[in-house]
Write a protein that holds these residues in place. Structure first.
Motif, PDB file in Angstrom:
ATOM      1  N   UNK A  18      13.249   1.665  -7.089  1.00 39.83           N
ATOM      2  CA  UNK A  18      13.004   0.292  -7.544  1.00 39.83           C
ATOM      3  C   UNK A  18      11.794   0.218  -8.467  1.00 39.83           C
ATOM      4  N   UNK A  19      10.697   0.858  -8.054  1.00 38.34           N
ATOM      5  CA  UNK A  19       9.465   0.801  -8.838  1.00 38.34           C
ATOM      6  C   UNK A  19       9.627   1.543 -10.160  1.00 38.34           C
ATOM      7  N   UNK A  74      10.207   1.701 -16.113  1.00 35.90           N
ATOM      8  CA  UNK A  74      10.940   2.163 -17.291  1.00 35.90           C
ATOM      9  C   UNK A  74      11.514   1.003 -18.092  1.00 35.90           C
ATOM     10  N   UNK A  75      11.687  -0.143 -17.456  1.00 32.07           N
ATOM     11  CA  UNK A  75      12.196  -1.324 -18.168  1.00 32.07           C
ATOM     12  C   UNK A  75      11.104  -2.049 -18.946  1.00 32.07           C
ATOM     13  N   UNK A  76       9.846  -1.643 -18.768  1.00 30.94           N
ATOM     14  CA  UNK A  76       8.735  -2.297 -19.460  1.00 30.94           C
ATOM     15  C   UNK A  76       8.839  -2.019 -20.961  1.00 30.94           C
ATOM     16  N   UNK A 108       6.766  -2.221 -23.205  1.00 30.34           N
ATOM     17  CA  UNK A 108       5.560  -1.586 -23.746  1.00 30.34           C
ATOM     18  C   UNK A 108       5.747  -0.091 -23.948  1.00 30.34           C
ATOM     19  N   UNK A 109       6.585   0.524 -23.117  1.00 33.02           N
ATOM     20  CA  UNK A 109       6.807   1.963 -23.235  1.00 33.02           C
ATOM     21  C   UNK A 109       7.612   2.338 -24.471  1.00 33.02           C
ATOM     22  N   UNK A 110       8.382   1.392 -24.991  1.00 31.53           N
ATOM     23  CA  UNK A 110       9.176   1.633 -26.209  1.00 31.53           C
ATOM     24  C   UNK A 110       9.988   2.926 -26.086  1.00 31.53           C
ATOM     25  N   UNK A 111      10.838   2.984 -25.074  1.00 31.94           N
ATOM     26  CA  UNK A 111      11.561   4.217 -24.775  1.00 31.94           C
ATOM     27  C   UNK A 111      12.696   4.532 -25.746  1.00 31.94           C
ATOM     28  N   UNK A 112      13.171   3.562 -26.480  1.00 34.45           N
ATOM     29  CA  UNK A 112      14.246   3.839 -27.433  1.00 34.45           C
ATOM     30  C   UNK A 112      13.734   4.803 -28.506  1.00 34.45           C
ATOM     31  N   UNK A 116      19.803   6.583 -20.861  1.00 37.80           N
ATOM     32  CA  UNK A 116      20.294   5.202 -20.929  1.00 37.80           C
ATOM     33  C   UNK A 116      19.331   4.298 -21.701  1.00 37.80           C
ATOM     34  N   UNK A 117      18.042   4.641 -21.674  1.00 36.92           N
ATOM     35  CA  UNK A 117      17.043   3.860 -22.415  1.00 36.92           C
ATOM     36  C   UNK A 117      16.979   4.258 -23.878  1.00 36.92           C
ATOM     37  N   UNK A 118      17.767   5.266 -24.270  1.00 40.39           N
ATOM     38  CA  UNK A 118      17.795   5.700 -25.659  1.00 40.39           C
ATOM     39  C   UNK A 118      16.746   6.731 -26.008  1.00 40.39           C
TER      40      UNK A 118
END
Length: 230
Positions: free
Chosen positions: A24-25, A30-32, A34-38, A58-60
């Motif tokens: 969950x955490x 990872x959905x934040x 700010x991390x700009x995961x794409x 999945x986050x790209x």
């Protein structure tokens, strides 16, 4: 603890609560945005069986793994250094690895070296857990100790999340002990272990709900922390 928190944990697993809360955490972090995961370049430093690869894909992100156990995209040399260039990655992930590392300074130094300026270090490690060599198991952390250790290596803490407080994790430990004993019994052992684990998980969930956040913050089973390269 090397079970896969990516997979949906079953309520009859002795460590269900810890796996559930870790997932969950981590998902929330990872959905934040700010991390700009794409399109981010991500190195999983100590990736094991790569249970988090799909989350980053999945986050790209452009995911790469490194571990001593098998061949991955990035080789860990015999001296513990990574076979990749300085500043090559946007994020280094380190999940349940730090307690198994003897030379923490070298490990964190390599994580910092391969990160770009202002890159991210996302890690999890145990505050309290049973001995689990893989191949070794050296330490447990307090929240303060973990922050100071990592920050002394050229990072600054952005966010730290405690996972499962002391009332609950003592119950989880009892559940693991009971399961270890019951599973040795022929025929009736495994179903009995599942029944007991289900009951103890329900009790641990309740204990975790009533434990004040301030207590869990300083006495967690696991800490998940986000740092930025200084």
């Amino acid at each position: 603890m090397h079970e896969n928190p990516r997979a949906t944990p079953r309520f009859w697993q002795p460590d269900w609560l810890v796996l559930r809360e870790m997932a969950r955490v981590l998902r929330a972090m990872l959905a934040d945005p700010t991390l700009a995961l794409k399109d981010a370049r991500v190195l999983d430093f100590g990736c094991g069986a790569r249970p988090y690869e799909r989350w980053f894909a999945d986050a790209g992100s452009q995911y790469r793994g490194a571990d001593i156990d098998a061949a991955h995209e990035v080789r860990i040399r015999d001296d513990g250094t990574l076979d990749c260039a300085d500043g090559e990655y946007d994020l280094v992930a380190s999940f349940q690895v730090l307690e198994h590392v003897w030379d923490v300074g070298s490990y964190l130094g390599e994580a910092r070296r391969v990160l770009r300026q202002d890159g991210w270090l996302l890690l999890s490690t145990h505050g309290s857990w049973l001995y689990h060599p893989h191949p070794h198991d050296y330490r447990r952390w307090t929240a303060e100790g973990l922050q100071r250790e990592v920050e002394s290596r050229g990072f600054h803490l952005v966010r730290m999340e405690p996972v499962v407080g002391p009332l609950a994790w003592t119950t989880v430990f009892r559940s693991l002990g009971v399961a270890h004993f019951l599973k040795r019994l022929p025929l009736v052992g495994p179903p009995l272990a599942a029944m007991v684990a289900t009951a103890l998980n329900a009790w641990a969930w309740l204990e975790d709900r009533i434990t004040p956040r301030a207590i869990t913050a300083l006495n967690a089973c696991t800490y998940i922390a986000l740092f930025r390269r200084s």
